[in-house]
Design a protein around this motif. Structure first.
Motif: not given
Length: 163
Positions: A110-111, A114, A119, A162-163
């Motif tokens: 995820r990191e 991002r 997204t 992702i957000g």
């Protein structure tokens, strides 16, 4: 660096785990992890038979390794493709299952996504792994049909926002 906690009633074997960018020299270890994965036994064995994670793949993709900082042992890895955004590979060593390594890799994914401005990340899941991906927040969006002889079974398609 992250901590791996207890899982499935077992004492953690690995207290400290570091996620780092894979290097070409990791290719053999990553290939071995894929080929020996218990998740790909039985009817799924043909999928990883002869599979190879080569140095060229590692050098041209965003591949990250979870490693035990005390022993240097590879506990798992993932590969993120950026265009189009997709989780290409994610494997956790059988001996590290249930210890939080997969979740640590998912957090890192995820990191990384991002920071790359993504997204969402598409996941075409190995059927037995669908529950894990849903538990980290991936949402089902469809099914990828079997494509013999390469893939002999339908696979769940998910989206990790992702957000």
């Amino acid at each position: 660096m992250g901590s791996v906690r207890e899982g499935r009633g077992r004492a953690p074997q690995h207290a400290d785990v570091m996620v780092r960018r894979a290097a070409a020299g990791d290719a053999r270890r990553l290939t071995r992890l894929v080929r020996t994965s218990g998740a790909y036994g039985g009817p799924y064995a043909s999928m990883v038979e002869g599979y190879r994670v080569g140095p060229d793949y590692i050098e041209t993709h965003r591949v990250f390794v979870a490693e035990d900082t005390a022993t240097g042992r590879t506990l798992g890895f993932y590969a993120l493709l950026l265009d189009p955004p997709e989780l290409d590979l994610m494997f956790v060593a059988d001996s590290a299952q249930g210890l939080g390594v997969g979740r640590l890799l998912a957090t890192h994914l995820r990191e990384e996504a991002r920071s790359a401005g993504l997204t969402g990340v598409r996941i075409v899941s190995h059927p037995p792994a669908e529950g894990f991906y849903r538990s980290i927040g991936a949402e089902p969006v469809g099914t990828v049909r079997a494509d013999p002889p390469a893939v002999l079974w339908d696979r769940p398609e998910l989206l990790l926002r992702i957000g």
